[in-house]
Design a protein around this motif. Structure first.
Motif, PDB file in Angstrom:
ATOM      1  N   PHE A  83      53.538 -34.377  19.937  1.00 57.14           N
ATOM      2  CA  PHE A  83      54.903 -34.102  20.382  1.00 57.14           C
ATOM      3  C   PHE A  83      55.620 -35.403  20.660  1.00 57.14           C
ATOM      4  N   MET A  84      56.833 -35.536  20.143  1.00 57.11           N
ATOM      5  CA  MET A  84      57.639 -36.695  20.497  1.00 57.11           C
ATOM      6  C   MET A  84      58.914 -36.233  21.192  1.00 57.11           C
ATOM      7  N   ALA A  85      59.167 -36.772  22.375  1.00 57.64           N
ATOM      8  CA  ALA A  85      60.452 -36.521  23.035  1.00 57.64           C
ATOM      9  C   ALA A  85      61.445 -37.507  22.427  1.00 57.64           C
ATOM     10  N   PHE A  86      62.516 -36.963  21.858  1.00 62.47           N
ATOM     11  CA  PHE A  86      63.472 -37.796  21.117  1.00 62.47           C
ATOM     12  C   PHE A  86      64.293 -38.693  22.034  1.00 62.47           C
ATOM     13  N   PRO A  89      68.158 -36.658  21.367  1.00 57.89           N
ATOM     14  CA  PRO A  89      67.921 -35.263  20.972  1.00 57.89           C
ATOM     15  C   PRO A  89      69.090 -34.717  20.150  1.00 57.89           C
ATOM     16  N   VAL A  90      68.762 -33.908  19.166  1.00 58.76           N
ATOM     17  CA  VAL A  90      69.761 -33.442  18.207  1.00 58.76           C
ATOM     18  C   VAL A  90      70.459 -32.182  18.726  1.00 58.76           C
ATOM     19  N   VAL A 144      71.147 -25.317  21.561  1.00 59.94           N
ATOM     20  CA  VAL A 144      70.242 -26.455  21.715  1.00 59.94           C
ATOM     21  C   VAL A 144      71.022 -27.780  21.856  1.00 59.94           C
ATOM     22  N   ASN A 145      70.960 -28.325  23.044  1.00 59.29           N
ATOM     23  CA  ASN A 145      71.538 -29.644  23.360  1.00 59.29           C
ATOM     24  C   ASN A 145      73.063 -29.737  23.229  1.00 59.29           C
ATOM     25  N   ASN A 156      65.642 -31.490  28.753  1.00 59.47           N
ATOM     26  CA  ASN A 156      65.345 -30.457  27.767  1.00 59.47           C
ATOM     27  C   ASN A 156      64.155 -30.872  26.887  1.00 59.47           C
ATOM     28  N   GLU A 157      64.057 -32.166  26.606  1.00 58.92           N
ATOM     29  CA  GLU A 157      62.913 -32.660  25.838  1.00 58.92           C
ATOM     30  C   GLU A 157      61.617 -32.435  26.611  1.00 58.92           C
ATOM     31  N   GLN A 160      60.596 -28.874  26.597  1.00 63.93           N
ATOM     32  CA  GLN A 160      59.903 -28.508  25.348  1.00 63.93           C
ATOM     33  C   GLN A 160      58.449 -28.949  25.395  1.00 63.93           C
ATOM     34  N   LEU A 164      55.280 -26.502  25.076  1.00 65.33           N
ATOM     35  CA  LEU A 164      54.389 -26.624  23.914  1.00 65.33           C
ATOM     36  C   LEU A 164      53.007 -27.174  24.265  1.00 65.33           C
TER      37      LEU A 164
END
Lengths: 252, 409
Positions: A83-86, A89-90, A144-145, A156-157, A160, A164
């Motif tokens: 998992f990568m937290a951006f 975020p998009v 989303v975002n 929010n990241e 997630q 997950l």
């Protein structure tokens, strides 16, 4: 066996080499921090681990749980627990956060041979995780975002990540742009995720975050290579001396 | 007042003189009806074979808890239609309609200027009539369903609808066009007359066979303070032209939404005209298109603000998502403003699926194919969200999901 083993990793974007031979080993249960000046390749490393196709790996390998990570598509990596937290975020108009999160969780659960959660069960789980991050349940209904503040996006990241439950979490400059209150909330969320079976890689420009998430190891990246590694004290040292001395070291 | 027969013979003459439009005419620049014009259509009523199993099944899927009038190949089908209508509503086939119908029928749709409207006006054999009395709030939606059956030869039907909403009445209206077969043409005209203060929520679902032609004009006369919303959903047809024309009197507000989703070699042309005839009107328009393969689309939105129509507030937006390199969209706003104290804006966009968004979704474990489906549906979301009738919204959501799911596969 190490959870993550990066060997002599070289990566470039549009023909320009950014990573020039990274070696890194992480055991399950560990938290590592990667620090470094802008342009040192920190985010590139995070993106390569998550599988972004704009970066081309030209040399070296990445073993995750003994498997060749570079052979897997981004969704396969995610299902395997990466998992990568951006950093950025998009925003996705038209898809609600809850729909997105449930679709992601069910994709991962399905891969792990677990039953998919229906909307009710998912909601119960999500509410619990929201509490952890001091987030209002209305977050789930929003697209989303979309229209999220910088702090909300970062939370929010982490939400997630909490839903997950990855085995390897990479936080790509999750602290940038956060005020101290938001930073603490995010750090608490991350600390709550520390577990013997999980490794967390914190990529950051600033030492500040590491006051709240104390790493087992700190690596300093400069010019696409890890130039120093040490324990948490290395971060404090850097805070005092700055990156300039390091860059001089690399150039020399 | 002209007799209907007089209007119809004028329409017949008009159609005979004009013939079919060609791309040399500005309003038809991007839509060439030659493939249709060269066919020799027989009247559908005569070639009709009745509903087959497939269409029966389709009809069973169409329905949102409403009252309905069903027409098969232009003929009224009483056995499929609502017999008993609520108080304050008069509804049935045009062939048996009352004096209100005679006063309004064929008085608004522009048969003098528009070949297909002229053809319909001259040729329709039957159609739907709905009148909602003043002050009546009709809770159930009214569904007007026009079905075309498989004929084996090119056939044309001319669906005709007249809807009269009385003073301060409220009505939800759903027009549905569906069928099976190739080379059939539905040439539809709908007139909606909304009296002062009426609230009309109108939907047009174009679900024709992908082998079919569909040309339709919806003409709305909105009196003072009418609250009109229309939503044109187009999914079927190989060559489709939808027109929604509205004339707004003082203080009337119109919301015009549209969604077209086409693939293969489908061609869809949406043309809207909002005519602000009097002051203080508002119109808010959003049309969105999703085009895949070698499909092509046209959006032409015309806003007219007449000299007396001061304080008009009009906004028009057209957004398109192209899923393939071969898909084409022509989008063209057209503003005619004769008043000076107005606000009018328009904008159009054409884009592809955002790669960043795909990476974001896949990096969370969602497969790339599902990510594309989700993002495609997400693009249509704001149109779906504007569908006020909940069962219809859910139905559309499922229908689109199915469509994108099949496409992505």
């Amino acid at each position: 066996m190490a959870l993550l083993e990066i060997k002599n990793l070289h990566a470039s974007v549009a023909g320009r080499e950014i990573l020039r031979g990274i070696d890194l080993v992480m055991e399950a249960g560990e938290v590592h921090a990667i620090m470094g000046p802008n342009g040192s390749g920190k985010s590139t490393l995070a993106q390569v681990l998550a599988g972004r196709d704009t970066y081309e790996v030209t040399e070296g390998e990445i073993l995750y749980d003994g498997k060749n990570l570079l052979e897997l598509d981004p969704e396969e990596r995610a299902r395997e627990g990466v998992f990568m937290a951006f950093q950025y975020p998009v925003e996705i108009p038209g898809i609600s956060n809850s729909y997105f999160l449930r679709a992601a969780l069910n994709a991962v659960r399905k891969h792990r041979g677990l039953e998919e959660l229906d909307a009710m069960d998912f909601l119960a789980l999500a509410r619990e995780k929201l509490k952890l991050l001091d987030m209002d349940p209305t977050f789930l209904n929003r697209a989303v975002n979309v229209g999220f503040s910088g702090g909300e996006k970062k939370r929010n990241e982490i939400l997630q990540m909490a839903v997950l439950e990855p085995r390897l979490a990479i936080l790509d400059e999750t602290d940038s742009g956060l005020d101290i209150d938001a930073l603490k909330i995010v750090a608490n969320g991350v600390n709550a995720m520390r577990a013997p079976e999980r490794a967390i890689l914190v990529v950051t420009h600033y030492q500040r975050l590491l006051n709240y998430i104390v790493p087992d190891r700190v690596h300093v990246l400069a010019g696409g290579r890890i130039v120093r590694s040490g324990d948490a004290r290395l971060a404090e040292e850097l805070e005092l001396s700055g990156y300039a001395s390091l860059e001089a070291e690399v150039a020399a | 007042m002209k007799q209907l027969e007089e209007i119809r013979s004028e329409a017949a003459r008009s159609f005979a003189e004009r013939g079919f439009p060609t791309p040399r005419q500005e309003e038809w620049r991007f839509t060439n009806v030659a493939p249709l014009a060269k066919l020799n259509f027989a009247p559908a009523e005569e070639a009709a074979r009745g509903l087959d199993e497939e269409l029966r099944a389709e009809l069973a899927r169409l329905g949102w808890g409403g009252l309905r009038l069903v027409f098969v190949d232009g003929r009224f089908a009483p056995e499929l239609s609502t017999a008993k209508w609520p108080r304050g509503v008069t509804a049935g086939p045009l062939s048996g309609a009352n004096g209100t119908a005679a006063r309004h029928l064929a008085r608004y749709a522009p048969y003098q200027e528009h070949a297909f409207v002229a053809w319909n006006t001259a040729s329709f054999r039957d159609g739907a009539f709905v009148e909602v009395a003043a002050g009546t709030v009709l809770e159930e939606p009214v569904e007007l369903v026009y079905l075309s059956t498989r004929a084996g030869v090119p056939v044309v039907s001319h669906p005709r609808s007249l809807v009269v909403a009385g003073r301060a009445s409220q009505l939800t209206l759903i027009e549905v066009y569906a069928g099976r077969g190739t080379d059939y043409l539905s040439n539809a005209v709908t007139e909606i007359v909304a009296a002062e203060g009426a609230v009309v929520d109108h939907y047009k679902l174009e679900l024709e066979d992908t082998g079919a032609f569909h040309v339709g004009t919806v003409q709305v006369q909105a009196a003072r303070d009418v609250n009109l919303s229309t939503c044109a959903i187009s999914l079927g047809g190989k060559l489709v032209r939808n027109e929604v024309n509205s004339v707004l009197q003082q203080g009337a507000s119109a919301t015009l939404n549209g969604l077209y989703v086409v693939s293969g070699t489908q061609h869809i042309d949406n043309r809207t005209v909002v005519d602000h005839a009097e002051p203080n009107g508002t119109s808010f328009e959003l049309y969105k298109g999703i085009l895949d393969d070698r499909a092509s689309g046209v959006f032409n939105g015309k806003i007219v603000v007449r000299q007396p129509a001061q304080k008009t507030d009009a906004k028009q937006t057209n957004k398109n998502l192209l899923l393939s390199k071969e898909a084409v969209i022509n989008t063209k706003p057209e503003l005619r403003i004769f008043a000076d104290d107005v606000r009018c804006t328009h904008g159009a966009t054409i884009g592809q699926i955002d790669r960043e968004a795909i990476f974001y979704l896949t990096s969370r474990g969602i497969g790339e194919r599902q990510a594309r489906e989700l993002l495609t549906l997400a693009f249509a979301r704001d149109i779906l969200d504007r569908v006020r009738l909940e069962p219809l919204r859910a139905w559309l959501d499922a229908r689109l999901w199915e469509k994108f799911h099949d496409r992505a596969g």
